[in-house]
Enzyme design. Structure first.
Site, short mmCIF file in Angstrom:
data_model
loop_
_atom_site.label_atom_id
_atom_site.label_comp_id
_atom_site.label_asym_id
_atom_site.label_seq_id
_atom_site.Cartn_x
_atom_site.Cartn_y
_atom_site.Cartn_z
N LYS A 116 0.03 -22.13 22.18
CA LYS A 116 -1.39 -21.85 21.94
C LYS A 116 -1.81 -22.24 20.52
O LYS A 116 -2.89 -22.78 20.31
CB LYS A 116 -1.69 -20.36 22.17
CG LYS A 116 -1.64 -19.98 23.65
CD LYS A 116 -1.86 -18.49 23.84
CE LYS A 116 -1.83 -18.14 25.33
NZ LYS A 116 -2.02 -16.71 25.57
N LYS A 199 -1.38 -26.29 37.56
CA LYS A 199 -1.62 -24.93 38.05
C LYS A 199 -3.13 -24.64 38.07
O LYS A 199 -3.86 -25.10 37.19
CB LYS A 199 -0.92 -23.98 37.07
CG LYS A 199 -0.63 -22.60 37.61
CD LYS A 199 0.25 -21.86 36.61
CE LYS A 199 -0.21 -20.43 36.45
NZ LYS A 199 0.51 -19.71 35.43
N LYS A 202 -8.53 -21.41 34.81
CA LYS A 202 -9.96 -21.48 34.46
C LYS A 202 -10.23 -22.57 33.42
O LYS A 202 -11.36 -22.95 33.20
CB LYS A 202 -10.49 -20.13 34.01
CG LYS A 202 -9.80 -19.52 32.83
CD LYS A 202 -10.43 -18.19 32.48
CE LYS A 202 -9.76 -17.52 31.31
NZ LYS A 202 -8.44 -16.96 31.62
#
Length: 337
Positions: A116, A199, A202
């Site tokens: 991240k 995958k 969102k």
């Protein structure tokens, strides 16, 4: 409420309005099953949500929508403890104690943080993002959870939880249950309808690949019918060479309980159109009542608030006792009331 059932703790971040099919089949459906066999604590992880910037009004609204969806999916406040993380201040309090037990290098090795922060860049990465696995440790240990239902991607965080529980117990005396990961092996991995090697998420590159459970059922049916397949016409489960068709078969199987082999037989000699048309109908039958029930809860804010107040009270009864023990062991002077 004393119980001899093993205790589980799990959470979901209220960062999107609608759950998508991957969230539901990957986590929420298992939560519903676990409330029957376990003493289950489920939280809306709003403290975790602010590790990245959120619009305050949106976060508040999304938290309510997430609660309504969990109830619509079948969570029963009489069978589990459903609460909002920020309603239980002990999470942040125990997290500080755990931060002080965690090595800097140990926190820096967390794969999800590395991924991240690499995407965001060092200047935009908050200290909260660096320490959120330690808040997760506190979330779990507060409830003396025996098991933590998570996907494989969270296994490293459960290992950290175990290490810190053992470190605390070794240094200060037995205090915390050392939990184990309850890896949801049966979980069907749901992929993007337009990019079936990625995958469902969102942050998908195109909204067409994402099935949001609160979308208009007609729009959902259309997405299923326009899902990417391949130039062949044989309906066969083969994730390597037929990712799109395999993904549709997985969704169909998971929603109906029909085996993959059974579906391959059913559609032998039929084209992709037949499979997509039937799956579109199944999706509509699934999302229509889910949307209606979610809306019913949102239309009755008093009931929603009372469910959350009751959940926070049940959660705090356990969390406050654990925190008091931990504070005492660390050597904090008890507050006299």
């Amino acid at each position: 409420m004393a119980t001899d059932r093993p205790r589980v703790l799990s959470g979901i971040q209220p960062t999107a309005g609608s759950f998508h099919l991957g969230n539901y089949l990957g986590a929420v459906r298992q939560w519903v099953a676990l409330q029957e066999s376990h003493d289950a604590f489920y939280m809306l992880a709003d403290l975790h949500a602010i590790t990245v910037t959120q619009d305050p009004a949106e976060l508040r609204a999304n938290t309510r929508v997430a609660v309504a969806q969990l109830l619509a999916a079948g969570l029963d406040p009489d069978r589990c403890t459903l609460f909002v993380q920020s309603h239980v201040p002990e999470h942040a309090q125990l997290a500080w104690v755990m931060n002080c037990l965690t090595g800097f290098g140990e926190a820096g090795r967390m794969t999800q943080f590395k991924d991240k922060s690499a995407k965001q860049g060092a200047d935009r990465t908050s200290v909260g993002l660096f320490t959120y696995p330690i808040l997760q440790v506190a979330d779990i240990l507060l409830y003396q959870a025996h098991e933590v239902p998570v996907g494989e991607d969270q296994r490293q965080h459960i290992e950290l939880t175990r290490d810190l529980a053992e470190r605390f117990n070794g240094r200060y005396g037995e205090t915390f249950t050392v939990p184990r990961a309850y890896i949801l092996k049966e979980t069907a991995k749901i992929y993007d309808l337009q990019e079936p090697t990625a995958k469902m998420s969102k942050s998908a590159s195109t909204p067409k690949g994402l099935i949001n459970l609160l979308d208009d059922p007609k729009a959902t049916a259309k997405k299923v019918r326009s899902a990417v397949t391949d130039t062949d016409t044989v309906i066969r489960y083969d994730p390597e060479t037929k990712a799109g068709v395999s993904n549709l078969l997985t969704i169909y199987s998971t929603l109906t309980g029909a085996g993959i082999g059974e579906l391959e037989e059913k559609y032998a000699g039929k084209g992709y159109g037949a499979l997509k048309t039937d799956l579109a109908e199944i999706m509509v039958e699934f999302v229509t009542p889910f949307r209606e029930q979610t809306q019913q809860y949102l239309d009755d804010p008093e009931t929603l608030d009372s469910i959350l107040a009751k959940g926070a009270e049940k959660a705090r009864a356990v969390a406050a006792e654990t925190l008091a023990q931990a504070y005492g062991k660390v050597g904090f002077l008890p507050a006299k009331h």
